[in-house]
Design a protein around this motif. Structure first.
Motif, short mmCIF file in Angstrom:
data_model
loop_
_atom_site.label_atom_id
_atom_site.label_comp_id
_atom_site.label_asym_id
_atom_site.label_seq_id
_atom_site.Cartn_x
_atom_site.Cartn_y
_atom_site.Cartn_z
N ASN A 61 -4.19 6.10 -0.86
CA ASN A 61 -4.17 5.45 0.45
C ASN A 61 -3.99 6.44 1.59
O ASN A 61 -4.44 6.20 2.71
CB ASN A 61 -3.10 4.35 0.47
CG ASN A 61 -3.50 3.18 -0.42
OD1 ASN A 61 -4.68 3.01 -0.74
ND2 ASN A 61 -2.52 2.39 -0.83
N ASP B 247 2.87 5.76 -10.95
CA ASP B 247 1.89 4.78 -10.42
C ASP B 247 1.96 4.72 -8.90
O ASP B 247 0.94 4.67 -8.21
CB ASP B 247 2.19 3.37 -10.96
CG ASP B 247 1.90 3.25 -12.46
OD1 ASP B 247 1.34 4.18 -13.04
OD2 ASP B 247 2.27 2.20 -13.03
N GLN B 248 3.18 4.69 -8.38
CA GLN B 248 3.34 4.59 -6.92
C GLN B 248 2.79 5.83 -6.23
O GLN B 248 2.11 5.74 -5.21
CB GLN B 248 4.81 4.39 -6.56
CG GLN B 248 5.34 3.03 -6.95
CD GLN B 248 6.83 2.88 -6.74
OE1 GLN B 248 7.46 3.74 -6.12
NE2 GLN B 248 7.41 1.82 -7.26
N GLN C 84 -5.76 0.70 -1.40
CA GLN C 84 -5.53 0.19 -2.75
C GLN C 84 -4.17 -0.49 -2.81
O GLN C 84 -3.18 0.07 -2.36
CB GLN C 84 -5.53 1.34 -3.74
CG GLN C 84 -6.89 1.92 -3.95
CD GLN C 84 -7.25 1.99 -5.42
OE1 GLN C 84 -6.47 1.60 -6.29
NE2 GLN C 84 -8.44 2.48 -5.70
N THR C 85 -4.16 -1.66 -3.40
CA THR C 85 -2.89 -2.36 -3.57
C THR C 85 -2.17 -1.79 -4.77
O THR C 85 -2.78 -1.56 -5.82
CB THR C 85 -3.14 -3.86 -3.81
OG1 THR C 85 -3.95 -4.34 -2.74
CG2 THR C 85 -1.85 -4.64 -3.84
N TYR C 86 -0.90 -1.57 -4.63
CA TYR C 86 -0.10 -1.12 -5.77
C TYR C 86 0.22 -2.34 -6.62
O TYR C 86 0.85 -3.29 -6.17
CB TYR C 86 1.19 -0.46 -5.26
CG TYR C 86 2.26 -0.30 -6.31
CD1 TYR C 86 2.08 0.54 -7.40
CD2 TYR C 86 3.47 -1.00 -6.20
CE1 TYR C 86 3.07 0.68 -8.36
CE2 TYR C 86 4.47 -0.84 -7.15
CZ TYR C 86 4.25 -0.01 -8.23
OH TYR C 86 5.23 0.14 -9.17
N HIS D 61 0.51 7.77 -7.25
CA HIS D 61 -0.95 7.74 -7.36
C HIS D 61 -1.56 6.84 -6.26
O HIS D 61 -2.46 7.26 -5.54
CB HIS D 61 -1.33 7.22 -8.75
CG HIS D 61 -2.80 7.09 -8.96
ND1 HIS D 61 -3.60 8.15 -9.29
CD2 HIS D 61 -3.63 6.01 -8.85
CE1 HIS D 61 -4.85 7.75 -9.38
NE2 HIS D 61 -4.90 6.46 -9.12
N THR D 62 -1.04 5.63 -6.15
CA THR D 62 -1.58 4.71 -5.15
C THR D 62 -1.35 5.24 -3.73
O THR D 62 -2.23 5.18 -2.87
CB THR D 62 -0.93 3.31 -5.30
OG1 THR D 62 -1.12 2.88 -6.65
CG2 THR D 62 -1.56 2.30 -4.36
N TYR E 151 0.84 -1.21 0.00
CA TYR E 151 0.00 0.00 0.00
C TYR E 151 0.88 1.27 0.00
O TYR E 151 0.38 2.36 0.23
CB TYR E 151 -0.93 0.00 1.22
CG TYR E 151 -1.74 -1.27 1.32
CD1 TYR E 151 -2.74 -1.56 0.40
CD2 TYR E 151 -1.46 -2.21 2.32
CE1 TYR E 151 -3.46 -2.75 0.47
CE2 TYR E 151 -2.19 -3.40 2.39
CZ TYR E 151 -3.18 -3.66 1.46
OH TYR E 151 -3.88 -4.84 1.53
#
Ligand SMILES: Cc1cc2nc3c(=O)[nH]c(=O)nc-3n(C[C@H](O)[C@H](O)[C@H](O)COP(=O)(O)OP(=O)(O)OC[C@H]3O[C@@H](n4cnc5c(N)ncnc54)[C@H](O)[C@@H]3O)c2cc1C
Lengths: 88, 432
Positions: free
Chosen positions: B303, B295-296, B309-311, B298-299, B259
């Motif tokens: 969170n 992407d990281q 949300q799982t990355y 964003h996640t 996460y």
């Protein structure tokens, strides 16, 4: 078809750019801005690439400048009308 | 609720977008020590070659930032105080947070040779570094580049395009030996030579010479060379000290769960500084890739607002230009150790070197080349040089773990026309 033939040359690619729009693959984009920098009418292509949105700008000339200049193959041209032959 | 994001890179910006996309109210403060804020770091290479004006490196306007409604605080974070839920800025001001994101990136490994502090010794981390390189290139005649990976070539080609004579020193016997295979290394080396770069193999820097400015160097074998610029790219190091000093779990980077959360539930980490747990492999890995940093971020942002949300780690890949040749590296393609790089380089992933059990299929000549790592049922990695027609399909085939049984034999056939086989496979897949 030989290995070399499946790769279109720039010339044929340019011909194909006639009816459609430019579509980005945002995962390949590093936001360098070469596309926006080279757009002759000043469309912020990079912003579209960030959002992963096709460039459906009414003023886009589909000149292919951004597609050809992008150093990372982010942009490609997609035909809107699948029933016309884009190479004509 | 107050969110603090440390770092104005792509991970930090993506996190703020995610916090706002959730419709979350709350105050957001971004703290950053780069006076230029957010810009395209990979784009610095094109600024060096002159393909871009530096003003074009900035993806966002003031209005874009205003819409995201956050405050930018210029300054360097000098300390994290997890117990107090606060950070120290420039050793004096304190800011408190409810949720904190550490997205401070990585920095160039320093050169550990005498003379490394002389004027004219350059690296490429920031816009200011790039401007410094151009300043020296205006006066300099000869540059020596040491190191490896993408950045070493970006330095060499940037300097070359500014009319500087470039020597590239490699410790080993070929370029980027733990990602490229020998054939690919040779393609790049030959092109570099054609561009005018002089390559020196099995050559190691011992000392940089000069009074206040570089005027030459000495090699470990005793030879000397004259030069006015010494550019290095010997790898990068996540900026994990703040976290380590604050007692957070740190290995090579700041350790997070899937996460993007550190061992302090209110503190998240993302981007080049993070070493993220990947449930799919059970490993914690470091990447230095723009798309994964985004992407990281964003996640992590989602969170931080309380989501869970799982990355999902996309297959690491990079599209880059090596000696003028567009090259895509997807998944696991190499192994071992490259003498020119310590740890990880820019635009690199630890995954690139986790060579799987695979059979290599390759075809191509000179500029258009494809190398595939063919597993039992899936493709595990690929290198595509030159024409990129099949690189997007390959990226998807590797990423989605698509079943390649129907083309596997054709790929492994003698003199297989790999690109044709992949195009055929892809068209059939698209048609279904
Ligand atoms: C020359 C170059 C070429 C590259 N090429 C590629 C490529 O081809 N492909 C690819 O995918 N990626 C490439 N990258 C890597 C890519 O740029 C990074 O993966 C990405 O920028 C990571 O984003 P980040 O937000 O984690 O960190 P960064 O972009 O590094 O941002 C971190 C920010 O934190 C700030 N900061 C650090 N410490 C502090 C502190 N104590 N207080 C306040 N602020 C602080 C820094 O000033 C910086 O602005 C390249 C990078 C460079 C430099």
């Amino acid at each position: 078809m030989s290995f070399i033939n499946i790769f279109k040359t720039d010339a044929t690619r340019r011909v194909a750019l006639s009816a459609g729009h430019v579509v980005p693959d945002s995962s390949r984009c590093v936001q360098c801005g070469i596309c926006t920098y080279n757009c002759p009418i000043g469309i912020d292509v990079r912003a579209h690439a960030w959002m992963g949105e096709a460039i459906k700008h009414s003023e886009c000339l589909t000149c292919g400048e951004c597609v050809a200049r992008c150093p990372r193959g982010v942009l490609r041209f997609e035909r809107t009308d699948l029933f016309t032959d884009g190479a004509k | 609720m107050r969110y603090i994001v440390i770092g104005s890179g792509v991970a930090g910006v993506a996190a703020i977008e995610a916090i706002r996309s959730n419709g979350k109210a709350g105050e957001i403060v971004m703290v950053g020590d780069d006076p230029h804020g957010f810009y395209s770091r990979p784009g610095l290479a094109y600024f060096l070659t002159g393909e871009l004006h530096d003003k074009a490196l900035f993806p966002r306007t003031r209005e874009d930032y205003a819409r995201l409604n956050f405050k930018f605080q210029k300054g360097r974070v000098t300390k994290l105080l997890p117990t107090e839920k606060a950070i120290a800025l420039d050793g004096k001001t304190y800011l408190s947070y409810d949720k904190l994101l550490i997205a401070v990136g990585a920095q160039a490994m320093p050169l550990a040779v005498p003379g490394a502090n002389l004027e004219g010794v350059v690296k490429l981390d920031h816009l200011e570094d790039a401007r410094r390189i151009l300043k020296f290139a205006r006066r300099g005649k000869t540059a020596v580049v040491v190191g490896g990976g993408i950045t070493a070539l970006e330095l060499a080609e940037g300097l070359l395009s500014r009319g500087v004579k470039v020597h590239y020193l490699l410790r080993g016997d070929r370029y980027w030996s733990n990602v490229l295979d020998e054939y690919e290394s040779r393609i790049i080396e030959r092109r570099l030579q054609e561009e005018g770069v002089t390559l020196h193999f099995h050559t190691e820097l011992a000392e940089i010479m000069g009074k206040s400015r570089v005027n030459g160097l000495r090699l470990t074998d005793g030879r000397t060379m004259r030069c006015d610029i010494l550019a290095y790219a010997i790898g990068i190091k996540p900026r994990a000290e703040l976290a380590r000093d604050a007692g957070l779990s740190v290995d090579r980077g700041i350790l997070t769960n899937e996460y993007l959360q550190t061992n302090d539930e209110n503190i998240f980490a993302a981007g080049d500084v993070a070493q993220v747990f990947d449930p799919a492999t059970g490993r914690s890995v470091i990447d230095s890739l723009w798309h994964l940093a985004r992407d990281q971020g964003h996640t992590a942002g989602l969170n931080m607002t309380g989501e869970r949300q799982t990355y999902v780690r996309n297959t690491p890949f990079n599209v880059t230009r090596l000696a003028g040749l567009t090259t895509t590296i997807i998944g696991s393609v190499g192994q071992g150790h490259d003498e020119d790089i310590v740890g990880i380089a820019r635009g690199d992933s630890e995954t690139f070197r986790q060579l799987p059990d695979a059979i290599v299929a390759q075809s191509g000549f000179d500029v258009n080349r494809v190398r595939l790592m063919v597993g039992e049922k899936t493709l595990l990695g690929a290198v595509v040089m030159g024409d990129q027609t099949i690189s997007t399909p390959l990226q998807r085939i590797v990423r989605d773990g698509m079943d390649i049984t129907s083309m596997r034999d054709k790929l492994l056939a003698r003199d297989a026309k790999i690109a044709d086989v992949v195009v055929d496979f892809w068209s059939k897949y698209k048609a279904n």
